[in-house]
Design a protein around this motif. Structure first.
Motif, short mmCIF file in Angstrom:
data_model
loop_
_atom_site.label_atom_id
_atom_site.label_comp_id
_atom_site.label_asym_id
_atom_site.label_seq_id
_atom_site.Cartn_x
_atom_site.Cartn_y
_atom_site.Cartn_z
N LYS A 168 -11.61 7.62 -6.79
CA LYS A 168 -11.27 6.28 -6.31
C LYS A 168 -11.66 5.26 -7.37
O LYS A 168 -12.76 5.31 -7.92
CB LYS A 168 -12.02 5.95 -5.01
CG LYS A 168 -11.65 6.82 -3.82
CD LYS A 168 -12.46 6.43 -2.59
CE LYS A 168 -12.11 7.31 -1.40
NZ LYS A 168 -10.75 7.04 -0.91
N ARG A 169 -10.73 4.34 -7.65
CA ARG A 169 -11.01 3.19 -8.51
C ARG A 169 -10.90 1.94 -7.62
O ARG A 169 -9.81 1.62 -7.15
CB ARG A 169 -10.04 3.12 -9.68
CG ARG A 169 -10.26 4.21 -10.73
CD ARG A 169 -9.25 4.11 -11.86
NE ARG A 169 -9.23 2.78 -12.48
CZ ARG A 169 -10.07 2.40 -13.44
NH1 ARG A 169 -11.02 3.22 -13.87
NH2 ARG A 169 -9.98 1.19 -13.96
N SER A 184 1.79 5.33 -0.66
CA SER A 184 1.05 6.59 -0.51
C SER A 184 2.02 7.75 -0.58
O SER A 184 3.20 7.63 -0.23
CB SER A 184 0.29 6.62 0.82
OG SER A 184 1.19 6.56 1.92
N THR A 218 -7.44 2.52 -5.68
CA THR A 218 -6.40 3.44 -6.10
C THR A 218 -6.98 4.85 -6.05
O THR A 218 -8.01 5.12 -6.70
CB THR A 218 -5.91 3.11 -7.51
OG1 THR A 218 -5.43 1.76 -7.53
CG2 THR A 218 -4.80 4.05 -7.93
N ASN A 219 -6.35 5.74 -5.30
CA ASN A 219 -6.94 7.03 -4.96
C ASN A 219 -6.07 8.19 -5.45
O ASN A 219 -4.84 8.11 -5.38
CB ASN A 219 -7.12 7.16 -3.45
CG ASN A 219 -7.68 5.90 -2.82
OD1 ASN A 219 -8.83 5.55 -3.05
ND2 ASN A 219 -6.85 5.21 -2.04
N LEU A 251 0.84 -1.19 0.00
CA LEU A 251 0.00 0.00 0.00
C LEU A 251 0.88 1.25 0.00
O LEU A 251 1.25 1.78 1.05
CB LEU A 251 -0.91 0.00 1.23
CG LEU A 251 -1.80 -1.24 1.41
CD1 LEU A 251 -2.55 -1.17 2.73
CD2 LEU A 251 -2.77 -1.39 0.24
N GLY A 263 -1.81 10.74 -3.55
CA GLY A 263 -2.07 9.49 -4.26
C GLY A 263 -1.82 8.33 -3.32
O GLY A 263 -0.90 8.39 -2.49
N SER A 264 -2.62 7.30 -3.42
CA SER A 264 -2.47 6.19 -2.48
C SER A 264 -3.18 4.95 -2.98
O SER A 264 -4.00 5.02 -3.92
CB SER A 264 -3.01 6.56 -1.09
OG SER A 264 -4.40 6.79 -1.16
N ARG A 265 -2.88 3.87 -2.32
CA ARG A 265 -3.63 2.62 -2.49
C ARG A 265 -4.10 2.21 -1.11
O ARG A 265 -3.29 2.13 -0.16
CB ARG A 265 -2.74 1.55 -3.12
CG ARG A 265 -3.51 0.30 -3.55
CD ARG A 265 -2.68 -0.49 -4.56
NE ARG A 265 -3.28 -1.75 -4.93
CZ ARG A 265 -4.26 -1.90 -5.82
NH1 ARG A 265 -4.76 -0.82 -6.41
NH2 ARG A 265 -4.74 -3.09 -6.13
N THR A 266 -5.39 1.98 -0.97
CA THR A 266 -5.97 1.65 0.33
C THR A 266 -6.73 0.34 0.25
O THR A 266 -7.06 -0.16 -0.84
CB THR A 266 -6.91 2.76 0.81
OG1 THR A 266 -7.86 3.06 -0.22
CG2 THR A 266 -6.13 4.01 1.15
#
Length: 958
Positions: free
Chosen positions: A749-750, A670, A726-727, A668, A687-690
């Motif tokens: 958000k995807r 960010s 993915t944000n 993850l 930008g990040s992945r959550t």
């Protein structure tokens, strides 16, 4: 207004306000002075929130208490709902329970207490809460000094919230050094319950003169009174017409009274019109014995065709509902801090809360579901919703359910911060946590039937249908009957537990550093349903028989039934519960109820245990870009999850528990950037992945392997992958002075991982079913296909869809003091719009339960001892369920748009000891209801009137 001299930035010349420390946020320090304007009370809490937002590198919003025990709202959820992008879920009595952030449901919100994971076992009046929701109404606002909503993550932040993370920070002694005692007493009156609900709080804190040790303790107690009126439908349905009634000829050998799909193309079909006019039809002018065929239906319902009659929608159980009971809560907080030197800080935070809740719930149901009403002069609208009709052969039943519920929660959080090195530029932070919550609810049901009658039904306007008959439903001697009635013993027990530890090592100061750390979290949730209905019904109304008729041997025979009924408070009867339970051996049967596969809330019996490790590295730094400060945060978090899902299964008539294991790992990354492009302007990018772990309710094993050929099975899916998003966020703020600023944020958000019904083909040995437990025919079928190692089984289960859900939105906020207009005046306002669309097959078109548009605003005025503010919160119409409700493919549940206005005011008696403050709070000033619908706006699914609540109190501090 930005140039007005009353604002601090003009007065001080500073380009940024300092970030409020946690002690400043809740302390009794001198009021912040903005040139000639003294900021205190509610306005000071806004000032702290503004400063915290400006100095944050992430997209974060914070709500502060201006002093210990004095949060700006009566409910934590209400405070959070005033943050952009945050939507509050309300129970049917209007009380805030869970929050949703940025277009995703409450299960996608990670809730922490002092930075540690927690879970609650409570349910609510009309909710299941069997996934990852945290009920906020267990936590007294008086114990908290700060609520933080982080919408973009950092690597050091606990994972688990695709939509965001909410942290509740409880009070500590060094938030306000010295010796202090805060008291508060309040009485609340609700217009629906027509009763007074008192509550009181006492919080004391002490720190020694050397500033090395402090202790804080507090208790709060609430004696709430529940009163609620409303209407429910339990869904809507249409007639299941027979071949005869829809005018079709059945195939040879098929009875004409069968109900084929060709006569019920729209699904549903729970309402069965009789084949002939019953004797009771004479009361409606009908001829008993006449065959009810297609011609009969057309003749008695002029203007309709057979398709309209087949698709005519009525409530499955149209019923008025009344709730009456108690909502009591007692809570305590204890915190200790030890600071033996500037290099060492140790703390221990503990919190305990318990609630005792009762609810004598009664409702009077017109039987549509599985009923046998005969429609006469029925009319429908363009959507086939019945607008008016006379229903012959109709019947009501009373459903009386005296809930009793106990909930407890405790948590403990020890931690420490240690500085190393000559320059004190190495910091070790460690923390441990443990929490436990448990709940037990008993919810017996008593159901008795009315005489057959004729009903007039109208649904031509208003918020709910009007249902009337010639019966006096509030008369215990009307002729109520056990025949067709029932009693149930349904109990439910829940336990949630969390424990964990975190540690990180920081090299550098708080603005420029590198952090490395780890986190371990373990969470467990167990739900058990208990049912002893058959045994209780045998005692109550079966007696020596096999059905509930009140025959010989019954504890309450038919002849005595009326003596156990009483006139009710809402126009229909209720039950003398105490006498009924005492005379039917209820308590012994309740305590000996065996475990069942589900509870009456709809939750499945079973459990989930998760063990999570997280390892991260994170960097924070500042740089000059075009002579302007750029602050950034970047990092990577690596997480592993081991899950064990367990639940009861029945194979070959034998019930046993089955456990299924799964694991997964995720990276993850960010980053967050905040660029001070001007003295009063900050631009942000993130930008990040959550990740959010899958819902436990979709993972509980419920293996059904009754297929004699051993080819198909149904089962929960413990291998569900997590939801991954993915944000990307882009926004900024213009700080206009003092607590004022204007902000705008765009977010995207995807999300992968939404679940749909699917089929997995796996080898039998991966099914988790012992080969020895199978029937001989099943074993032979497996051997015929190569044996248990090779033979495959098609398992129907929830699976992760291949598609992607896109959520895009905008948040806007404006906070502005208006001292140039009127000294002490100001307002806050924010708006959020969410747009959702999907890519790929099988992905829901929307994420349910979140309004596409929501906004709220507050106008406040504080001058000297007087403080007042009026707030308004609006949620747009929204979809709250998936399709195919009650077997009707197009049907979803929807919630009506709703706005709520609240008032908070106080007057401080500054010349008296403790400076007592007289407080007045009014919630739901305009007495707005809560309403949901079934597919169409005039098909009311539920309607509740929580009423208006007025609270008058006094608060002071020594």
């Amino acid at each position: 207004m930005a140039a007005a001299p009353v604002f601090a930035q003009e007065a001080t010349g500073s380009s940024a306000q300092p970030e409020p420390t946690q002690s400043q946020a809740a302390s009794g320090q001198d009021a912040v002075t903005l040139d000639r304007v003294e900021v205190s009370g509610y306005r000071r809490s806004i000032q702290f929130s503004t400063d915290a937002k400006r100095d944050s590198v992430t997209f974060t919003d914070t709500v502060y208490a201006e002093d210990i025990g004095k949060f700006p709202d009566m409910n934590i959820g209400e405070s959070l709902s005033r943050i952009p992008g945050v939507q509050l879920s309300r129970d049917v009595n209007g009380e805030g329970t869970n929050i949703a952030i940025r277009g995703l449901g409450s299960s996608f919100t990670k809730t922490t207490l002092n930075g540690a994971s927690i879970a609650t076992a409570s349910i609510g009046l009309d909710a299941q809460n069997q996934n990852r929701e945290v009920d906020l109404n267990l936590f007294p606002t008086e114990f908290f000094t700060q609520l933080t909503v982080s919408k973009t993550p950092t690597a050091s932040m606990l994972e688990g919230g695709v939509s965001g993370v909410v942290d509740m920070r409880s009070a500590r002694p060094f938030d306000r050094p010295g010796t202090h005692l805060t008291y508060a007493l309040q009485g609340g009156y609700n217009s629906t319950s027509d009763k007074i609900s008192p509550n009181g709080t006492l919080i004391g804190s002490w720190t020694n003169e050397s500033g090395t040790f402090g202790i804080l303790g507090g208790v709060t107690s609430t004696r709430g009174k529940l009163g609620l009126e409303g209407f429910e439908s339990v869904g809507w349905t249409n007639p299941g017409l027979t071949y005869t009634q829809c005018g079709l000829t059945p195939p040879a050998g098929t009875p004409a009274t069968n109900q084929p799909a060709a006569c019920n193309v729209g699904g549903g079909g729970n309402w069965r019109i009789p084949d002939t006019v019953p004797a009771s039809g004479a009361a409606a002018g009908l001829t008993p014995g006449e065959v009810i065929d297609a011609n009969w239906l057309l003749a008695h319902n002029p203007g309709l065709d057979i398709n309209q009659i087949s698709e005519a929608l009525i409530p499955r159980l149209g019923r008025n509902v009344y709730m009456d009971g108690e909502r009591n809560r007692d809570s305590g907080v204890l915190s200790m801090e030890w600071r033996p030197s500037d290099d060492l800080h140790f703390y221990l935070d503990t919190l305990y809360s318990e609630a005792h809740r009762t609810n004598n719930r009664i409702d009077m149901n017109l039987i549509g579901r599985n009923g046998s009403m005969v429609p006469v002069d029925m009319q429908v609208d363009a959507n086939n919703v019945v607008t008016s009709a006379t229903f012959a052969n109709a019947q009501y039943f009373l459903e009386a359910r005296p809930y009793r519920e106990d909930v407890k929660f405790w948590s403990v959080n020890p931690g420490a911060e240690i500085l190393f090195g000559d320059a004190q530029d190495v910091k070790l932070t460690v923390q441990a946590n443990a929490s436990r919550s448990w709940m037990f609810r008993e919810s017996p049901t008593i159901l008795v039937n009315s005489p057959i009658t004729t009903v007039q039904y109208e649904n031509t306007g208003g918020d709910q249908p009007t249902i009337s008959s010639g019966l006096d439903l509030n008369d215990p001697n009307l002729g109520w009957s056990w025949t067709g009635g029932r009693v149930n013993i349904n109990n439910e027990k829940r336990v949630t537990e969390t424990q964990g530890a975190r540690a990180d090592l920081q090299f550098g100061d708080d603005k420029r550093n590198v952090k490395v750390g780890f986190a371990y979290d373990e969470a467990e949730r167990r739900i058990q349903g208990f049912d002893n209905s058959v045994a209780w019904e045998q005692v109550v109304c079966r007696g020596a028989g096999t059905t509930c008729t009140g025959g010989p041997g019954s504890a309450i025979p038919q002849a005595d039934l009326a003596s156990y009924l009483r006139p009710g408070p809402y126009g229909f009867i209720t039950v003398d519960f105490d006498r009924f339970m005492r005379d039917t051996n209820y308590y012994a049967l309740r305590d000996s109820a065996p475990e069942s596969n589900s509870a009456n809330t709809g939750a499945s019996t079973g459990g989930i245990e998760e063990k999570n490790w997280g390892f991260y590295v994170e960097a924070n730094a500042e740089a000059e870009v075009w002579n302007r400060t750029l602050r950034f945060n970047a990092g990577m978090r690596y997480v592993t999850t081991d899950q064990t899902i367990s639940g009861p299964v029945t194979l070959s008539g034998v019930r046993s528990y089955q456990s299924l294991d799964s694991d997964y790992k995720e990276l993850l990354p960010s980053f967050n950037l905040a660029w001070d492009v001007a003295d009063n302007v900050v631009l942000r990018m993130s930008g990040s992945r959550t990740m959010t772990r899958p819902n436990p309710s979709a993972m509980i094993p419920a293996t059904n392997f009754s297929d004699p050929s051993a080819q198909t099975a149904s089962q929960g899916n413990p291998n569900l992958a997590p939801y991954l998003a993915t944000n990307f966020d882009l926004g900024g703020e213009w700080y206009t002075g003092g607590e004022g600023y204007v902000g705008l944020t765009l977010f995207n958000k995807r999300i992968n991982g939404f679940t749909v019904n699917g089929v997995r083909r796996i080898p039998f040995n991966e099914l988790g079913v012992p080969y020895d437990s199978l029937l001989p025919t099943q074993q032979a079928a497996l051997q015929q296909r190569g044996g248990p190692d090779a033979a495959t089984v098609d398992v129907q289960t929830q699976v992760n869809a291949d598609g992607v859900l896109n959520i895009r939105g905008v948040e806007a906020i404006w906070v502005q003091p208006l001292d140039v207009v009127l000294d002490g005046l100001g307002f806050t306002a924010n708006y959020t719009h969410v747009n959702q669309d999907s890519e790929g097959d099988g992905v829901p078109a929307v994420a349910e339960g979140v309004a596409p548009n929501l906004w709220n605003g507050t106008v406040y005025w504080e001058k000297g001892p007087v403080s007042a503010r009026v707030s308004y919160t609006w949620n747009d119409d929204m979809i709250i369920s998936g399709a195919n409700q009650n077997g009707i493919p197009y049907a979803r549940l929807n919630a009506d748009a709703r706005g709520q206005m609240d008032l908070s005011a106080s007057y401080t008696l500054e010349n008296l000891p403790s400076k007592p403050q007289i407080t007045l709070n009014v919630t739901n000033i305009t007495d707005e209801p809560l309403r949901t619908t079934f597919a169409w706006p005039n098909a009311t699914y539920s309607l509740y009137y929580p009423g208006r609540t007025i609270m008058l109190g006094i608060r002071g501090t020594f």
